[in-house]
Design an enzyme around this catalytic site. Structure first.
Site: not given
Ligand code: ACM
Length: 268
Positions: A38, A109, A142, A169
């Protein structure tokens, strides 16, 4: 089909250097599909929408899409990687899919994480699956992983390989992907970044451990937590087409949607 990832530590704001690094890592790989992290070209920890906008690109005319199209053509491979998309005055956390013939698709996203909600507009299009010949390929980004509906929607639409650019993270995703792949009988390629970012009073450590996960709950490759690393594995895509567990059970046919409540609606 050979699929894999590149894992590295992008330098915040240094788009040219990050593109160069990604291309240097991809160049020696023998693969059909490679997934990048990402925001692999910009870094992640933005401090304002203006800052994110300054690093955003129009798709497909921006330099990052063009650079990925160039190496996809040279290497005769497909690539999936995360960038900031600028569309009018909106910014999206996006992942592009490029083929040897050029830009093929953009995923925006759907589930934004944390302060991404301040800078980006949530994805406004359904999860889609792309038939690239060697496999049916789905994309999520992510934090989409924490909503099982993301992978399920892709799998129900026929995805066999889910490409998953990430800047993780939290420590849970890599293990969770084992279940996501098992319950949907798909392959997944999670390409995560490494390193730390300290900006605007915040400090993030990214968890690395990029992972290629198989439909039998098997980890086909897991990278180190803090290494610059690439991984490619040969997968048998046909394993993702068979949803049967045994003589009596089929993961999709056995779903009993009449007992699930209305999964498509709001919490009541
Ligand atoms: C994330 O979605 N970058 C933790």
């Amino acid at each position: 089909m050979k699929t894999g990832f590149v894992q590295f530590d992008p330098i915040f704001g240094e788009v040219d250097k990050n593109i160069e690094k990604a291309i240097r890592l991809i160049e020696p790989l023998d693969a059909d599909v490679i997934v990048l992290p990402e925001f692999f070209n910009t870094g992640y920890l933005f401090t304002s929408k203006q800052e994110a906008e300054g690093l955003a690109e129009i798709i497909p005319d921006g330099k990052t899409t063009k650079a990925l199209c160039g190496i996809a053509r040279r290497k005769n491979m497909h690539l999936v990687g995360g960038i900031i998309e600028k569309a009018g005055d909106r910014l999206y956390n996006a992942a592009i899919l490029v083929s040897p013939q050029g830009h093929l698709a953009t995923y925006r996203k759907v589930h934004l994480f944390n302060e991404e909600n301040l800078w980006f507009t949530p994805g406004d299009k359904a999860f889609e699956v792309y038939d690239i010949g060697l496999c049916k390929l789905g994309i999520m980004i992510c934090f989409d992983w924490i909503f099982p509906e993301s992978m399920r929607a892709l799998a129900l639409k026929g995805a066999e390989v889910v490409c998953h650019p990430a800047n993780l993270v939290l420590p849970f995703c890599q293990d969770a992907m084992i279940t996501r792949c098992l319950e949907n009988r798909v392959f997944a390629v999670t390409s995560n970044r490494t390193g730390t970012e300290q900006r605007g009073g915040k400090h993030f450590r990214y968890t690395g451990r990029s992972q290629i996960t198989g439909p039998a709950a098997n980890i086909l490759y897991r990278a180190g937590a803090d290494t610059e690393e690439t991984g490619v594995v040969n997968i048998d895509v046909s394993m993702a087409r068979n949803k049967r567990l045994n003589q009596f059970n089929d993961l999709f046919d056995d779903r009993r949607v009449q007992f699930y409540g209305d999964l498509l609606n709001e919490v009541i």
